[in-house]
Design an enzyme around this catalytic site. Sequence first.
Site, PDB file in Angstrom:
ATOM      1  CG  HIS A 259      -2.109  -0.913   1.085  1.00  0.00           C
ATOM      2  ND1 HIS A 259      -3.177  -0.648   0.258  1.00  0.00           N
ATOM      3  CD2 HIS A 259      -2.378  -2.108   1.677  1.00  0.00           C
ATOM      4  CE1 HIS A 259      -4.063  -1.632   0.347  1.00  0.00           C
ATOM      5  NE2 HIS A 259      -3.595  -2.544   1.191  1.00  0.00           N
ATOM      6  CG  ASP A 322      -3.154  -3.650   5.120  1.00  0.00           C
ATOM      7  OD1 ASP A 322      -2.234  -2.820   5.279  1.00  0.00           O
ATOM      8  OD2 ASP A 322      -4.229  -3.373   4.563  1.00  0.00           O
ATOM      9  CD  GLU A 323      -5.869  -5.478   1.643  1.00  0.00           C
ATOM     10  OE1 GLU A 323      -6.991  -5.984   1.571  1.00  0.00           O
ATOM     11  OE2 GLU A 323      -5.647  -4.276   1.350  1.00  0.00           O
ATOM     12  CG  ASN A 324       3.743  -7.678   0.426  1.00  0.00           C
ATOM     13  OD1 ASN A 324       3.745  -7.455  -0.777  1.00  0.00           O
ATOM     14  ND2 ASN A 324       4.825  -8.065   1.090  1.00  0.00           N
TER      15      ASN A 324
END
Length: 583
Positions: A259, A322-324
Amino acid sequence: MKSIRNYTWVSIIAILLSATAYGEQTENRLDLMPWPAKVELSAGEYRIDNNFEVEITGHGTGRLNRAAGRMLRKLSGSTGLFFSQDYISPDSVVRNPSMEIHVDRRGHLKLHEDESYELDVTPVRVLLTAKTDIGALRGIETLLQLLEADSAGYYFPAVKIVDYPRFPWRGLMIDASRHFMPMNVIKRNIDGMAAVKLNVLHWHLSDDQGFRAESRTYPKLTGMGSDGLFYTQAQIKEVIKYAADRGIRVVPEFDLPAHSTSWFVGYPNYASAPGPYSIERKFGIFNPVFNPTLKKTYSFLDAFFKEMCRLFPDHYMDIGGDENNGKQWNANPEIQQFMKTHRIPDDRSLQTYFENRLIPILTRYHKKAMGWEEILNPGLPKSAIIQSWRGAQSLEQAAQLGYRALLSKGFYLDHYMPASTYYLNDPLPDTTSLTDKQKRFIIGGEACMWSEFVSPENVDSRIWPRAAAIAERLWSPDSVRNVRDMYRRLKGVSLELESLGLTQIKNQAMMIRRLAAGRDPAPLTNLVNVVVPVELYARATTRHYTSYSPLTRVVDAAVPDPEVARNFAFMVDDLVSQASANP
C-alpha cells in the site's frame, strides 16, 4: 395462521406513511448513549435557569476548564438561556455553584487510563466526580445527553450514575489517503467521537492514492505523492491538540511495506521494482512494495520515523503491514537471491524480516508498533498491538500468544451494514474460546471508515450515527444489547451530533436538491428514504471507479440503515408477530 397477505394495501400504505414516527412511540426514557454501567433514577429534577454556574474543585486542569466552558456554551445554545458565567478559569470564584466537578488528578492520554466518573443529579445540585479530568470529560458528555424540557423549561432528571468503560481502546479509523479529508472534517468527527466516548483517532495517512502528512526530512513524499492535498505539520499538531483537549489520542498509520505507491512517486529507489511511479487513481491491491533487502531502505525509514515519532506524541505508531501480494518481490532476481542466501523461504517470512528490522527503529524512538494482523509473525515484540480485520481467529490467536489485540472485523462502516449488525458484533462474544487471563489481552475495537467511496460531503453520513452504536458496544456492559432500544436512543444522538457540526443529516437534503436539478425534490427524497447504498464492495464491480469519480449520485445521497425503511420493517415484524399470536 394469518399471513401478511391478508392485510389490505390500504393498511400497508398506512404503515409506510407512519413509519417515520414509529420510533417515537415509546415510553419516555433516558436517551443516553453509550448506556452507563449503573443508572439509578430518582424522583424530581434539577431545573436550569440563567443562574446555572459551575465550580471545579480538586485538581483542576486547563483541559477540564475548557471542557466545562464548552458544556456551558452547549447548554446555553440548547436552551437559549443567558448564563452569567462566560468561561471557567483557575481564578474563577463561584459563590453558589449549581454544579460541582471534582477530579483527583490530571489524566494522561495513554492506554488503560482511568476514564470512570460518577454523576449525581438531585433537585438541588449536580455533582460530577472523577479520578481524572478525562473521566470528568466523559461525565460531561453524559450530563449533556440528560437535558430534557417540559412546559416549565429545561431540566436534568434526578439520577445517580456510576460509569466506566468496558474496553480501554475505543477507536475510529479515518482513511484520509484514498480521498483526502480536510481539517474541518477531521475536527468535527473528533467532536462526534468525544460525544459518544470514543477515545482513539486512528489516522490513516498513507496509501497508494496519496501521502497526507508533511515530512520536512523527505519533502517529495507530499510534494509529489499527494496532489497538494496533505496536512502540514502545524495542522497535524493542531489536530493532536484538538483531540487531546477532548481526551482523545491520535495514532497515525503509515502503511508499509505494501500500500505504498505514494511513497515511491518521489522516492522510487526504495521500491522493489524500477520506477517511475505515479499516484494510484484506482482502488484495490497493487504491486508496489518496499525493497526489504536494501540497507538504504532502513536508513530512509529510520530518518522518516524519527521525524514522525517526534511529531506524534502517542506511544503507538501504526505500520499497517496488510495486503502485500509479493509480486514485485517474486519478480526481482536480487530479492530472490537474497531470500535464498538468508534462507528466507517465502514472502511472509520476508515480510517478517522487514518488520523485525523496522520495529527496532520505532523502539529507538520510544514508540510501540501497531498493525493489521499480518504483522503477527515470529519475533514480534509483545508490546505490539494487533488489529484484526479478518475476524475472531486472528484476534484470539494474538491474545493466546500474549499480544494485545483489538477488533475491526465487523466494524467496517464502509460495508454499509445496519447499526444493529455493528451493535451485536462483540470483541468478546459468548462463543469465545479465550480463558479469563487471555481475555484481558482484548483491549477493544475500532470502527473503520475506508474512503474509496466517500467524500468530505458525505463521509459523516457513512460514519454517523452508526459509529455511536459501536461506541456503545465498546463502552457499555456486554449485557446492554437491546436493538430496539438502541435505535430509539440513536435517533436523539444523531440530532445531538448534528448540533456539533456533523453533516450526516443536512448534507443529504442538499445532495438530493442538487440531483433534482431545480425540480421538486420530494419524490427523490421518498425514494432515498427507503434505499441503501450498495453493501460491502459490490459497487466496485459495477463500473471502474477512480479517485476522480463523482460521488454525488443517488447511491451517495442514500444513507446506510435509513430510519423510514427500518421502522417500516419493525412494524411489519410486529404485525406478523401479532398475527402469529392470534391465528
